[in-house]
Design a protein around this motif. Structure first.
Motif, PDB file in Angstrom:
ATOM      1  N   HIS A 105       0.868  -1.166   0.000  1.00 61.93           N
ATOM      2  CA  HIS A 105       0.000   0.000   0.000  1.00 61.93           C
ATOM      3  C   HIS A 105       0.912   1.225   0.000  1.00 61.93           C
ATOM      4  O   HIS A 105       2.131   1.095   0.082  1.00 61.93           O
ATOM      5  CB  HIS A 105      -0.889   0.028   1.242  1.00 61.93           C
ATOM      6  CG  HIS A 105      -1.737  -1.203   1.416  1.00 61.93           C
ATOM      7  ND1 HIS A 105      -2.966  -1.346   0.841  1.00 61.93           N
ATOM      8  CD2 HIS A 105      -1.511  -2.345   2.111  1.00 61.93           C
ATOM      9  CE1 HIS A 105      -3.478  -2.528   1.174  1.00 61.93           C
ATOM     10  NE2 HIS A 105      -2.606  -3.155   1.946  1.00 61.93           N
ATOM     11  N   CYS A 113      -4.670   5.861  -0.247  1.00 61.18           N
ATOM     12  CA  CYS A 113      -3.738   4.783  -0.578  1.00 61.18           C
ATOM     13  C   CYS A 113      -3.352   5.006  -2.035  1.00 61.18           C
ATOM     14  O   CYS A 113      -4.211   5.094  -2.897  1.00 61.18           O
ATOM     15  CB  CYS A 113      -4.379   3.415  -0.402  1.00 61.18           C
ATOM     16  SG  CYS A 113      -3.286   2.071  -0.893  1.00 61.18           S
ATOM     17  N   GLU A 117      -1.049   3.106  -3.861  1.00 64.79           N
ATOM     18  CA  GLU A 117      -0.411   1.974  -4.518  1.00 64.79           C
ATOM     19  C   GLU A 117      -1.528   0.995  -4.806  1.00 64.79           C
ATOM     20  O   GLU A 117      -2.243   0.589  -3.886  1.00 64.79           O
ATOM     21  CB  GLU A 117       0.624   1.352  -3.576  1.00 64.79           C
ATOM     22  CG  GLU A 117       1.461   0.251  -4.194  1.00 64.79           C
ATOM     23  CD  GLU A 117       2.476   0.793  -5.179  1.00 64.79           C
ATOM     24  OE1 GLU A 117       3.324   1.588  -4.772  1.00 64.79           O
ATOM     25  OE2 GLU A 117       2.377   0.428  -6.364  1.00 64.79           O
ATOM     26  N   TYR A 118      -1.691   0.624  -6.075  1.00 64.28           N
ATOM     27  CA  TYR A 118      -2.804  -0.259  -6.426  1.00 64.28           C
ATOM     28  C   TYR A 118      -2.711  -1.557  -5.620  1.00 64.28           C
ATOM     29  O   TYR A 118      -1.728  -2.277  -5.706  1.00 64.28           O
ATOM     30  CB  TYR A 118      -2.799  -0.561  -7.921  1.00 64.28           C
ATOM     31  CG  TYR A 118      -3.960  -1.452  -8.285  1.00 64.28           C
ATOM     32  CD1 TYR A 118      -5.270  -0.971  -8.178  1.00 64.28           C
ATOM     33  CD2 TYR A 118      -3.773  -2.755  -8.678  1.00 64.28           C
ATOM     34  CE1 TYR A 118      -6.343  -1.786  -8.472  1.00 64.28           C
ATOM     35  CE2 TYR A 118      -4.842  -3.574  -8.970  1.00 64.28           C
ATOM     36  CZ  TYR A 118      -6.128  -3.080  -8.866  1.00 64.28           C
ATOM     37  OH  TYR A 118      -7.189  -3.886  -9.137  1.00 64.28           O
ATOM     38  N   CYS A 119      -3.755  -1.831  -4.815  1.00 59.14           N
ATOM     39  CA  CYS A 119      -3.663  -2.950  -3.873  1.00 59.14           C
ATOM     40  C   CYS A 119      -4.850  -3.898  -3.986  1.00 59.14           C
ATOM     41  O   CYS A 119      -5.161  -4.628  -3.060  1.00 59.14           O
ATOM     42  CB  CYS A 119      -3.516  -2.428  -2.446  1.00 59.14           C
ATOM     43  SG  CYS A 119      -4.837  -1.316  -1.940  1.00 59.14           S
ATOM     44  N   HIS A 170      -8.992  -0.760  -3.889  1.00 59.52           N
ATOM     45  CA  HIS A 170      -7.905   0.206  -3.680  1.00 59.52           C
ATOM     46  C   HIS A 170      -8.416   1.644  -3.640  1.00 59.52           C
ATOM     47  O   HIS A 170      -8.048   2.427  -2.770  1.00 59.52           O
ATOM     48  CB  HIS A 170      -6.863   0.024  -4.784  1.00 59.52           C
ATOM     49  CG  HIS A 170      -6.042   1.239  -5.064  1.00 59.52           C
ATOM     50  ND1 HIS A 170      -5.100   1.695  -4.179  1.00 59.52           N
ATOM     51  CD2 HIS A 170      -6.041   2.109  -6.103  1.00 59.52           C
ATOM     52  CE1 HIS A 170      -4.550   2.798  -4.684  1.00 59.52           C
ATOM     53  NE2 HIS A 170      -5.102   3.056  -5.846  1.00 59.52           N
ATOM     54  N   MET A 223      -9.938   2.813  -0.429  1.00 62.79           N
ATOM     55  CA  MET A 223      -9.108   2.750   0.769  1.00 62.79           C
ATOM     56  C   MET A 223      -8.787   4.170   1.242  1.00 62.79           C
ATOM     57  O   MET A 223      -7.680   4.662   1.145  1.00 62.79           O
ATOM     58  CB  MET A 223      -7.824   1.977   0.464  1.00 62.79           C
ATOM     59  CG  MET A 223      -7.062   1.561   1.702  1.00 62.79           C
ATOM     60  SD  MET A 223      -5.829   0.329   1.318  1.00 62.79           S
ATOM     61  CE  MET A 223      -4.787   0.492   2.763  1.00 62.79           C
TER      62      MET A 223
END
Ligand code: CUA
Length: 310
Positions: free
Chosen positions: A145, A180, A182-184, A188, A191
């Motif tokens: 993340h 967030c 960062e592609y999670c 995502h 988030m």
């Protein structure tokens, strides 16, 4: 865009933000200046030296030492300014002051979990005191993340296999959006978290309310997780470095000196605070006395939780 933001940047809410912005605008205005200069001369020369008739042959032209020197020296100076300036701000951004108030952050699919030093755990909404540096110690429990608060100009990757940190200081109370970046996974983009900066007294009141709201056995479960008790004590009856918590309360304990006792609240209390006082048969005296600083409330919570594990 924050209330006092510009077209390019949101409101500058942390102490470091104006320094980041100053550097950004230096690069920005330098670029504008050169862009206007280059394009301006381009248009001017295109018009002035355009071919007026077909018989015209331009005179031969050789290099100009002054223009060549200037086009090497000036950009080099500009780049060095940006480098030293940027490096100074970078060092300041990444070295948290030693007196910073520390909060543990865990990135999870798909929310942020915060843990305060008194064991309070809250999801997604973090409260911080204003007027003092705050350091976030971050890790992830699943995938990558990235923690970003645009108004503070701070952002750092949050990783599953190591700790990262960032710090900031806010001097005015307010509410800020945590992203967030960062592609999670699927959620995502959902988030999203909230950071609430408030005066110390209000923050302390909020923090103690969090604690008071929690039933003791729930607090105990959180503490068992945060102190990593499970590294030695299982909760399912299996044998670890230390005895399991399951069925512990009310059972008869056999000690290595041959004595026995029925495990009641006082026995649990003593075993947490002074683990060496009574050593259960067949187990090593491995538990450190690290937990003698637990508060009465935390002790109550741990004991209440252990009682539920029958
Ligand atoms: Cu967590 Cu994207």
């Amino acid at each position: 865009m924050g209330e006092n933001g510009s077209f390019w940047l949101p409101e500058a809410a942390s102490t470091i933000a104006p320094e980041v912005d100053a550097l950004f605008y230096f690069v920005y205005w330098t670029s504008i200046l050169f862009f206007v200069g280059v394009v301006g001369f381009l248009i001017y020369f295109a018009v002035k030296y355009r071919r007026k008739d077909h018989s015209f042959v331009p005179p031969a032209f050789h290099e100009n030492k002054w223009i060549e020197t200037a086009s090497i020296v000036i950009p080099t100076i500009l780049v060095l300014i940006v480098f030293t300036w940027g490096f100074k701000v970078f060092v300041k951004m990444y070295a948290a002051p030693p007196d910073a108030y520390e909060i543990t952050v865990r990135g999870k699919q798909w929310y942020w979990e915060y843990e305060y030093d008194n064991g309070v755990v809250v999801p997604n909404e973090v409260h911080v005191p204003i007027g003092r540096p705050i350091k976030l110690n971050m890790s992830a429990t699943d995938v990558l993340h990235s923690y970003f608060i645009p108004e503070f100009r701070v952002k750092h990757d949050v990783l599953p296999n190591r700790y990262t940190s960032l710090w900031f200081q806010v001097d005015e109370a307010g509410e800020y959006q945590v992203y967030c970046t960062e592609y999670c996974g699927t959620s995502h983009s959902a988030m999203l978290g909230k950071l609430i900066a408030e005066p110390e007294a209000e923050f302390q009141r909020w923090l103690s309310d969090q604690n008071a709201d929690r039933p003791p056995e729930e607090l105990g479960e959180i503490l068992v997780a945060s102190y990593n008790c499970a590294a030695c004590h299982s909760v399912d009856g299996s044998r670890g470095v230390g005895p399991t918590f399951q069925g512990l309360f009310g059972s008869e304990r056999q000690f290595e000196d041959g004595t026995t006792v029925v495990a009641d609240e006082n026995y649990l209390r003593e075993s947490i605070l002074m683990p060496a006082a009574k050593i259960v048969e067949t187990y090593p005296p491995a538990m450190p006395p690290s937990y003698s600083s637990l508060s009465a409330r935390e002790l109550d919570g741990l004991i209440a939780y252990i009682k539920t594990l029958q």
